[in-house]
Design an enzyme around this catalytic site. Structure first.
Site, PDB file in Angstrom:
ATOM      1  N   PRO A  68       0.793  -1.240   0.000  1.00 13.97           N
ATOM      2  CA  PRO A  68       0.000   0.000   0.000  1.00 13.97           C
ATOM      3  C   PRO A  68       0.822   1.284   0.000  1.00 13.97           C
ATOM      4  O   PRO A  68       0.813   2.040   0.968  1.00 13.97           O
ATOM      5  CB  PRO A  68      -0.820  -0.132   1.289  1.00 13.97           C
ATOM      6  CG  PRO A  68       0.050  -0.945   2.193  1.00 13.97           C
ATOM      7  CD  PRO A  68       0.824  -1.893   1.323  1.00 13.97           C
ATOM      8  N   CYS A  69       1.485   1.569  -1.115  1.00 12.31           N
ATOM      9  CA  CYS A  69       2.234   2.828  -1.215  1.00 12.31           C
ATOM     10  C   CYS A  69       1.284   4.021  -1.260  1.00 12.31           C
ATOM     11  O   CYS A  69       1.702   5.156  -1.041  1.00 12.31           O
ATOM     12  CB  CYS A  69       3.152   2.815  -2.434  1.00 12.31           C
ATOM     13  SG  CYS A  69       2.301   2.540  -3.985  1.00 12.31           S
ATOM     14  N   HIS A  70      -0.017   3.737  -1.513  1.00 14.21           N
ATOM     15  CA  HIS A  70      -0.983   4.845  -1.529  1.00 14.21           C
ATOM     16  C   HIS A  70      -1.196   5.426  -0.126  1.00 14.21           C
ATOM     17  O   HIS A  70      -1.772   6.488   0.019  1.00 14.21           O
ATOM     18  CB  HIS A  70      -2.328   4.374  -2.121  1.00 14.21           C
ATOM     19  CG  HIS A  70      -2.958   3.233  -1.378  1.00 14.21           C
ATOM     20  ND1 HIS A  70      -2.650   1.906  -1.638  1.00 14.21           N
ATOM     21  CD2 HIS A  70      -3.864   3.203  -0.366  1.00 14.21           C
ATOM     22  CE1 HIS A  70      -3.356   1.131  -0.828  1.00 14.21           C
ATOM     23  NE2 HIS A  70      -4.097   1.889  -0.053  1.00 14.21           N
TER      24      HIS A  70
END
Lengths: 213, 165
Positions: free
Chosen positions: A182-184
């Site tokens: 989850p780089c978001h």
């Protein structure tokens, strides 16, 4: 790669009735059936190095690719699926085949995630496509909980290199497994979005989804 | 070869199937030859030179696999007084093209093979001659005779009439 041309040797004497493609039609159904058989045989003989499929999602079509080790790539359409497959062929193996069945478990978990019922992924991951510090950062990202965010600076500190803020930024920008890794959930210190491989609209959509659940 | 193998299957799958059908008849043997061809191709794919003409290379692999299957079929043939029931090698009735495949199957062997490798597989006459023996000129004649025989078939022109309707 040479494309099929009608000017190559031996082609000039084909009769003019429209060529073998029209006279000897092969149905897509038949080729699909043979393709499924080929994928099964390839898997049995351990010749299927990269399996892929595409799925629809609220953030647009996604390409999913897996090796024997696990999920190796999630790609947004804006990255260009052709280009993504070419890179997989070069960096992992050119033994690439479309195999929807092999990616079923991944597709299911993503569907659950997008409907809000899944908050973390339970999938084997293959981190082959990133190395060094980038991979270190990407391995850390799943520790940012669902619905939470961290700043690039916080992530840099947590991986033990507080001054490597820009390097954390590029690790997120080059994440080969967006959504699943989850780089978001990583934002700028001032709360603004920063960048995202799937575009800012996709990043916002994922953050909104997690806030709502 | 650095290209994803899937692209080769998409681009050449139909051509290879036509070649296998012309050589072995449209049926399960042709399907097997297709599978064996692409499985062997997948195995060799990473080592294949980038400059290879993939189309022609696959047709040659298909030729070897078709020969293997034809041999196997001959080995398993048992002389018998009465004919057992067999799955049709003529394709699926109603598929529209089965009459033409039957006509292909009825051609003399050299015409059929010249048609398979040159007309359907796209190999040059000289390349086809290497595969099936004889001279390029003889292959040219065999392919032309084969096409001429097929022209007598009503189904040979069917697609065009269908398209004009």
């Amino acid at each position: 790669m040479t494309e099929k041309t009608e000017s190559g040797p031996g082609r000039e004497e084909r009769p003019g009735e429209g060529g073998p493609e029209r006279l000897f039609p092969v149905s897509a159904t038949e080729l699909d059936r043979l393709h499924i058989r080929l994928v099964e045989r390839a898997q049995d003989e351990e010749l299927l190095d990269v399996a892929y499929r595409t799925i629809d999602s609220p953030v647009g079509p996604l390409l999913l690719a897996a090796t024997a080790k696990g999920l190796v790539r999630v790609a947004y359409q804006r990255e260009g699926f052709e280009a993504v497959l070419d890179t997989l062929a070069t960096r992992v193996s050119p033994r690439v085949l479309e195999s929807p069945a092999r990616l079923d478990p991944v597709a299911t978990e993503l569907e659950e995630y997008f409907t809000g019922t899944r908050h973390s992924f339970d999938l084997a991951l293959d981190h082959t496509l990133s190395t060094g510090f980038r991979q270190l950062v990407q391995r850390h990202l799943p520790q940012i909980g669902y619905g939470h965010t961290q700043t690039y600076q916080q992530v840099a500190a947590l991986v033990g290199n507080p001054r490597a803020v820009r390097a954390v930024g590029s690790a997120c920008a080059t994440n080969p497994l967006p959504v699943v890794v989850p780089c978001h959930r990583v934002l700028r210190t001032d709360g603004s979005l920063g960048g995202y491989i799937g575009g800012l609209a996709a990043k916002t959509a994922l953050l909104d989804l997690e806030r709502a659940a | 070869m650095n290209e994803p193998f899937e692209k080769a299957v998409q681009r050449h799958g139909a051509t290879v199937l036509r070649v296998c059908r012309a050589v072995l008849g449209a049926g399960p043997d042709a399907d097997d030859a297709w599978s064996e061809t692409f499985l062997a191709a997948l195995r060799s794919w990473p080592d294949l030179d980038e400059a290879t003409n993939v189309d022609a290379w696959l047709v040659r692999v298909a030729k070897r696999k078709a020969v293997d299957i034809a041999r196997k079929r001959a080995r398993h043939a048992v002389p018998t007084g009465e004919l057992p029931e067999q799955p049709s090698r003529a394709g699926i009735p109603g598929a529209g093209d089965h009459e033409l495949w039957q006509a292909v199957a009825a051609l003399p062997e050299r015409q059929r093979l010249a048609l398979a490798y040159h007309y359907l597989g796209g190999l040059a006459h000289a390349e086809t001659a290497e595969l099936i023996g004889g001279s390029a000129a003889a292959v040219r004649r065999a392919a032309a005779d084969g096409i001429k025989a097929l022209r007598q078939q009503p189904s040979f022109d069917e697609p065009r009439r269908g398209a004009d309707r």
